[in-house]
Design a protein around this motif. Structure first.
Motif, PDB file in Angstrom:
ATOM      1  N   THR A  66       0.831  -1.209   0.000  1.00 52.54           N
ATOM      2  CA  THR A  66       0.000   0.000   0.000  1.00 52.54           C
ATOM      3  C   THR A  66       0.864   1.257   0.000  1.00 52.54           C
ATOM      4  N   THR A  67       1.974   1.221   0.742  1.00 52.14           N
ATOM      5  CA  THR A  67       2.876   2.377   0.776  1.00 52.14           C
ATOM      6  C   THR A  67       3.487   2.623  -0.601  1.00 52.14           C
ATOM      7  N   GLN A  68       3.859   1.566  -1.298  1.00 53.18           N
ATOM      8  CA  GLN A  68       4.429   1.725  -2.635  1.00 53.18           C
ATOM      9  C   GLN A  68       3.394   2.315  -3.595  1.00 53.18           C
ATOM     10  N   ASN A  69       2.159   1.841  -3.502  1.00 57.93           N
ATOM     11  CA  ASN A  69       1.107   2.394  -4.362  1.00 57.93           C
ATOM     12  C   ASN A  69       0.843   3.864  -4.033  1.00 57.93           C
ATOM     13  N   HIS A  70       0.894   4.181  -2.738  1.00 63.37           N
ATOM     14  CA  HIS A  70       0.710   5.574  -2.318  1.00 63.37           C
ATOM     15  C   HIS A  70       1.788   6.464  -2.925  1.00 63.37           C
ATOM     16  N   ALA A  71       3.034   6.017  -2.864  1.00 62.82           N
ATOM     17  CA  ALA A  71       4.130   6.797  -3.435  1.00 62.82           C
ATOM     18  C   ALA A  71       3.941   6.986  -4.937  1.00 62.82           C
ATOM     19  N   ALA A  72       3.480   5.940  -5.633  1.00 60.91           N
ATOM     20  CA  ALA A  72       3.267   6.038  -7.078  1.00 60.91           C
ATOM     21  C   ALA A  72       2.144   7.019  -7.398  1.00 60.91           C
ATOM     22  N   VAL A  73       1.083   7.033  -6.595  1.00 62.03           N
ATOM     23  CA  VAL A  73      -0.034   7.950  -6.827  1.00 62.03           C
ATOM     24  C   VAL A  73       0.391   9.391  -6.557  1.00 62.03           C
ATOM     25  N   ASP A 111      -2.324  13.160   1.561  1.00 59.07           N
ATOM     26  CA  ASP A 111      -1.029  13.022   2.220  1.00 59.07           C
ATOM     27  C   ASP A 111       0.063  12.802   1.183  1.00 59.07           C
ATOM     28  N   SER A 112       1.066  13.682   1.189  1.00 55.80           N
ATOM     29  CA  SER A 112       2.139  13.610   0.185  1.00 55.80           C
ATOM     30  C   SER A 112       3.404  12.979   0.728  1.00 55.80           C
ATOM     31  N   ASN A 113       3.343  12.369   1.911  1.00 57.99           N
ATOM     32  CA  ASN A 113       4.531  11.777   2.534  1.00 57.99           C
ATOM     33  C   ASN A 113       4.310  10.288   2.789  1.00 57.99           C
ATOM     34  N   PRO A 114       4.556   9.452   1.784  1.00 54.89           N
ATOM     35  CA  PRO A 114       4.359   8.010   1.975  1.00 54.89           C
ATOM     36  C   PRO A 114       5.289   7.461   3.054  1.00 54.89           C
ATOM     37  N   GLY A 115       4.771   6.551   3.831  1.00 58.94           N
ATOM     38  CA  GLY A 115       5.538   5.905   4.885  1.00 58.94           C
ATOM     39  C   GLY A 115       4.701   4.802   5.487  1.00 58.94           C
ATOM     40  N   GLU A 116       5.352   3.802   6.068  1.00 51.00           N
ATOM     41  CA  GLU A 116       4.603   2.654   6.568  1.00 51.00           C
ATOM     42  C   GLU A 116       3.711   3.038   7.745  1.00 51.00           C
ATOM     43  N   GLU A 117       4.212   3.857   8.646  1.00 51.82           N
ATOM     44  CA  GLU A 117       3.372   4.272   9.764  1.00 51.82           C
ATOM     45  C   GLU A 117       2.209   5.131   9.279  1.00 51.82           C
ATOM     46  N   ALA A 118       2.474   6.014   8.307  1.00 50.81           N
ATOM     47  CA  ALA A 118       1.394   6.825   7.738  1.00 50.81           C
ATOM     48  C   ALA A 118       0.364   5.944   7.047  1.00 50.81           C
ATOM     49  N   THR A 119       0.814   4.886   6.406  1.00 53.23           N
ATOM     50  CA  THR A 119      -0.113   3.960   5.743  1.00 53.23           C
ATOM     51  C   THR A 119      -1.020   3.269   6.750  1.00 53.23           C
ATOM     52  N   ILE A 120      -0.444   2.845   7.863  1.00 53.31           N
ATOM     53  CA  ILE A 120      -1.246   2.178   8.905  1.00 53.31           C
ATOM     54  C   ILE A 120      -2.312   3.134   9.436  1.00 53.31           C
ATOM     55  N   ASN A 121      -1.942   4.372   9.710  1.00 47.28           N
ATOM     56  CA  ASN A 121      -2.914   5.344  10.210  1.00 47.28           C
ATOM     57  C   ASN A 121      -3.987   5.638   9.176  1.00 47.28           C
ATOM     58  N   HIS A 174      -6.510   0.879  -9.137  1.00 49.22           N
ATOM     59  CA  HIS A 174      -5.568   1.202  -8.061  1.00 49.22           C
ATOM     60  C   HIS A 174      -5.633   2.687  -7.703  1.00 49.22           C
ATOM     61  N   LEU A 175      -5.712   3.539  -8.731  1.00 49.68           N
ATOM     62  CA  LEU A 175      -5.754   4.985  -8.495  1.00 49.68           C
ATOM     63  C   LEU A 175      -7.002   5.360  -7.707  1.00 49.68           C
ATOM     64  N   TYR A 176      -8.172   4.836  -8.148  1.00 48.23           N
ATOM     65  CA  TYR A 176      -9.418   5.175  -7.468  1.00 48.23           C
ATOM     66  C   TYR A 176      -9.416   4.685  -6.023  1.00 48.23           C
ATOM     67  N   GLU A 177      -8.872   3.491  -5.776  1.00 45.51           N
ATOM     68  CA  GLU A 177      -8.865   2.958  -4.417  1.00 45.51           C
ATOM     69  C   GLU A 177      -7.957   3.786  -3.510  1.00 45.51           C
ATOM     70  N   GLN A 178      -6.803   4.208  -4.020  1.00 46.68           N
ATOM     71  CA  GLN A 178      -5.910   5.046  -3.230  1.00 46.68           C
ATOM     72  C   GLN A 178      -6.562   6.390  -2.907  1.00 46.68           C
ATOM     73  N   LEU A 179      -7.170   7.028  -3.908  1.00 50.30           N
ATOM     74  CA  LEU A 179      -7.823   8.312  -3.673  1.00 50.30           C
ATOM     75  C   LEU A 179      -8.985   8.176  -2.694  1.00 50.30           C
ATOM     76  N   ARG A 180      -9.790   7.120  -2.852  1.00 46.20           N
ATOM     77  CA  ARG A 180     -10.922   6.910  -1.948  1.00 46.20           C
ATOM     78  C   ARG A 180     -10.432   6.746  -0.509  1.00 46.20           C
ATOM     79  N   MET A 181      -9.393   5.948  -0.332  1.00 49.52           N
ATOM     80  CA  MET A 181      -8.879   5.670   0.997  1.00 49.52           C
ATOM     81  C   MET A 181      -8.344   6.944   1.649  1.00 49.52           C
ATOM     82  N   HIS A 182      -7.537   7.719   0.942  1.00 51.39           N
ATOM     83  CA  HIS A 182      -6.920   8.904   1.531  1.00 51.39           C
ATOM     84  C   HIS A 182      -7.927  10.031   1.736  1.00 51.39           C
ATOM     85  N   LEU A 183      -8.861  10.220   0.801  1.00 53.20           N
ATOM     86  CA  LEU A 183      -9.834  11.298   0.954  1.00 53.20           C
ATOM     87  C   LEU A 183     -10.772  11.039   2.126  1.00 53.20           C
TER      88      LEU A 183
END
Length: 819
Positions: A66-73, A111-121, A174-183
């Motif tokens: 998930t963190t890798q996908n976040h960084a790519a998005v 969130d523009s700072n991908p990280g494993e702890e940020a992903t968990i939160n 993948h893009l839609y799921e990342q945006l949905r999750m973060h928004l």
């Protein structure tokens, strides 16, 4: 035909040998690799759990993916925003920020700072948002992207850009799921801040702004007496109860204890530590080595070449300035000697001055009507007289009695025919000479050649009197500077001996840098080769191909350093991410990239750390070379761990003495506080001072005057720290609150930050006055800066919100600090 097994074996020898060879390869190559893969995380149940909440277990693999996908998005959205702006649009989504002056995107809206702890939160607050009934379907996500592109990029172009940006690793789903999750996660968290912030700016009441303003601007001067906790340890129980020991030990197991840690909370977990070896390349050492290679002839040849090119030139007016200063001093002395005669002029002297001044004016008028040669003479005479006038005025000003020369009326000036009018450039000098005071004209006539004053007005003027005046009044350099300002100043060359070391250094610096780079590159190559050979050997040992005795010979760093002209060093004991700062490479940083001259600090790179952008720096493996550089000292380092000890919790028996000492210090702190309160109570009636009630032999603990200091110091925009008070020991929030909430002359008790000292403190002065502070606070800028500091109550509310979510969902972070 024989059916003997041996005959069958002989006839099928080749196929059997091929089969056995393949079987051996599978057994000794494929199976060990498969086993290693299974044991390192490739098996069904080998993926460790990183965090749990609401019965959901987040594995390391899922978090990492998930963190890798976040960084790519994030990378894709940055490119998409850039394309939108290039096409003339501006993203219209909430939270997007763009600085037009710098051309930099400051916020994407997620969130523009991908990280494993940020992903968990993000995952757990996304889960909370769905439980609260928040939803975003694909149509809403598509509308968000349309607003993000301001309608300038079509849907098909967006997907094509996504595939290209992610290397065909991410699709629309993948893009839609990342945006949905973060928004949704962001929406849920912002809901908790309603009424506490306005965007990024905290909402602070006027009273809160005033309190923040006082913390930054009001300063206190105090008297303080420190009651040391260490002096009461002997009064505590040496053998605390077993229940207290176990309770403190269990509490301290979760907290890492670093050397010099002054926290009042227990901490017994040992940090990651290691022994470190390093080689260092000192640029100055390489420069000195290169300088020693140059012969005297090479240096002299370089000196002559650069001297011919105009280098090594110094202004030659230093001697001339000295001569001019001496001449000015002599002139000043002569003027001072003549001043008594000029200070009290008689009637006769005044009449003679007037009589002598008239021929001078006649001569001036005659000079103005002559040919160009006479005009040039007049220019020189006027310039010289101007210099003498300036000197005269300076001397008069030095006596405190300057005389202003009043210009003559036009009626008194001689009329000049139009055809003989003086050129424009000579007029100012002529007027100055005509307007001289009587004293100046007397000095002029007495110091000049007597024949000059008796010359008929119709005779052409010559250059000789002007030359004589220049010689007697001012050095030649003064006249030259007045007439030839556009010419370069005279210079003199530096001698070879004066610039020899400079030439040698400048000739050596480039080859020295090249030699240093070559040495560092070679050292790094050898160390990395050993690390690779060692890793291959350990892998072979793990699968049974090799034994420990087959390990490659350890690289001798000291021998290598001597061979390459480097310095060698190592730690004598284990160091951690804090204590490594006391070690030579500890002041170095990683190699910078882009516009950053330096990368992460050495301790973070060697032992791992989470960076400010949310990324994680993994710890260096054992014998893995790490390059760093100390820019200030000009030293490059290559270092590695030779003994790596991961963080662990020691058994109770191992740290029992530490646990007991913590309990005793805690009890001693109570005794010290009681003693401090007793002193403060004694002083409450105001009849005595601190100096009167201090016990015998404790005078050194009294500070008569400390400060002035403010509660907070501002380090940057919205960043503050507790002010330091050099005279006192590590004061903190409790001490500052006691000082600034106590009236002048009254007494309060407060501990320092580590609770090792309890101070009896009294404010002696609070400045500026309250009325002056109120006047300053009326300025809008002051109130705005105070608002940016936020409010402690609001911070407590936010902290309480997150703690309640953690408790309600049973959230548990299982990642270690190094992860």
């Amino acid at each position: 035909m024989s059916s003997s097994p041996f005959e069958i074996f002989r006839r099928n020898l080749k196929p059997l040998m091929v089969f056995l060879t393949l079987l051996a390869l599978f057994s000794f190559v494929v199976l060990p690799a498969l086993d290693t893969y299974m044991r390192r995380g490739g098996g069904m149940n080998s993926d460790p759990v990183a965090a749990t909440f609401d019965g959901v277990e987040l594995t390391h693999a899922r978090v990492s993916r998930t963190t890798q996908n976040h960084a790519a998005v994030v990378r894709f959205l940055s490119e998409l925003a850039g394309e939108t702006i290039q096409r003339g649009g501006v993203p219209q989504t909430p939270g997007f920020q763009y600085d037009e002056q710098s051309g930099q995107i400051q916020s994407l809206g997620i969130d523009s700072n991908p990280g494993e702890e940020a992903t968990i939160n993000t995952l757990r607050f996304y889960n909370e948002a769905k439980k609260a009934g928040f939803e975003l379907d694909d149509a809403a996500i598509g509308s968000w992207l349309t607003r993000f592109t301001d309608g300038t990029v079509s849907d098909s172009e967006i997907i094509a850009m996504l595939m290209r940006s992610s290397g065909n690793q991410l699709g629309q789903q993948h893009l839609y799921e990342q945006l949905r999750m973060h928004l949704l996660a962001d929406l849920y968290q912002r809901g908790s801040l309603v009424g506490l912030t306005n965007g990024q700016i905290p909402i602070v009441t006027p009273l809160g702004q005033w309190e923040n303003f006082l913390k930054l601007n009001q300063k206190a001067t105090v008297a303080a007496y420190g009651v040391l906790v260490s002096e009461y340890i002997d009064q505590t129980d040496k053998n605390p109860s077993q229940s207290d020991i176990k309770e403190v030990y269990e509490e301290g197991k979760k907290r890492i204890s670093y050397p010099g840690d002054q926290s009042p909370l227990p901490g017994f977990r040992r940090p990651d530590s290691a022994q470190i070896e390093y080689v260092a390349a000192d640029l100055q050492k390489f420069i000195d080595a290169e300088k020693a290679k140059f012969s005297e002839e090479q240096l002299r040849a370089e000196y002559e070449r650069r001297l011919a090119g105009g280098d090594f030139q110094l202004p030659a007016d230093s001697d001339a300035e000295a001569s001019a200063d001496e001449a000015e001093e002599m002139t000043a002395e002569e003027t001072v000697t003549e001043e008594p005669a000029a200070a009290e002029p008689t009637t006769e002297s005044t009449e003679s001055e007037t009589t002598e001044a008239e021929p001078a004016e006649s001569e001036e008028a005659a000079t103005e009507s002559e040919e160009p040669a006479a005009e040039e003479s007049s220019m020189i005479r006027s310039a010289d007289t101007s210099v003498r006038l300036v000197m005269f005025q300076d001397e008069e000003a030095g006596d405190g009695e300057p005389e202003a020369a009043e210009p003559e009326s036009p009626a008194d000036e001689p009329e000049t025919p139009a055809e003989t009018e003086t050129p424009a450039e000579t007029e100012p000098a002529t007027e100055t000479e005509a307007d001289q005071p009587a004293e100046m004209q007397e000095e002029s006539t007495t110091e000049s050649d007597p024949a000059e004053t008796t010359e008929p007005a119709d005779e052409p003027a010559t250059d000789e009197p002007a030359a004589e005046e220049m010689t007697s009044e001012e050095p030649a350099e003064a006249t030259t500077s007045l007439e030839l300002d556009d010419e370069p100043e005279p210079t003199k060359p530096q001698t070879f001996e004066e610039v020899r070391d400079q030439i040698a250094t400048e000739m050596a610096i480039e080859p020295a840098r090249l030699a240093l780079d070559q040495a560092v590159t070679e050292a790094n190559k050898r160390m990395r080769r050993y690390f690779s050979e060692r890793a291959v050997h350990e892998s072979n040992v793990a699968v049974g191909i090799q034994k420990q005795a087959d390990a490659p010979a350890k690289l001798d760093l000291k021998k290598m350093a001597d061979e390459l002209g480097l310095d060698y060093g190592k730690t004598d004991e284990l160091v951690n991410r804090v204590s490594v700062d006391d070690f030579a490479p500890g002041a170095s940083y990683g190699l910078g990239s882009g516009f950053n001259r330096r990368g992460p600090p050495y301790g973070a790179m060697m032992f791992g750390a989470q960076m400010q952008d949310g990324s994680m720096l993994p710890p260096q493996p054992e014998y893995s070379p790490l390059r760093s550089v100390d820019l200030e000292a000009g030293v490059s380092y290559i270092s590695w761990k030779t003994d790596d000890v991961t963080s662990y919790v020691p058994e109770l028996d191992e740290v029992r003495d530490e646990v007991v000492m913590f309990i005793r210090k805690r009890e001693a702190a109570k005794l010290a506080e009681a003693a401090a309160q007793k002193i403060a109570a004694t002083l409450a009636d105001g009849d005595k001072t601190l100096a009167d009630v201090i016990p015998e032999g404790k005078k050194e603990n009294l500070i008569e005057s400390a400060g002035p200091f403010s509660w907070l110091e501002q380090l940057g925009f919205m960043q503050t720290v507790i002010s330091e008070v050099p005279e006192l020991d590590a004061v903190g929030e409790d001490f500052m609150r006691a000082v600034f909430t106590t009236e002048v002359g009254e007494y309060a008790v407060a501990p320092n930050d580590p609770q090792s000292v309890y101070y009896v403190v009294t404010p002696k002065e609070l400045q500026p006055g309250i009325e002056e502070l109120r006047e300053q606070f009326r300025q809008p800028q002051q109130r705005f800066m105070a608002q940016l500091l936020g409010n402690q109550d609001a911070r407590n509310i936010v902290r309480g919100f997150y703690e309640s979510v953690d408790k309600r969902t049973g959230f548990e972070m299982r990642m270690t600090e190094d992860e």
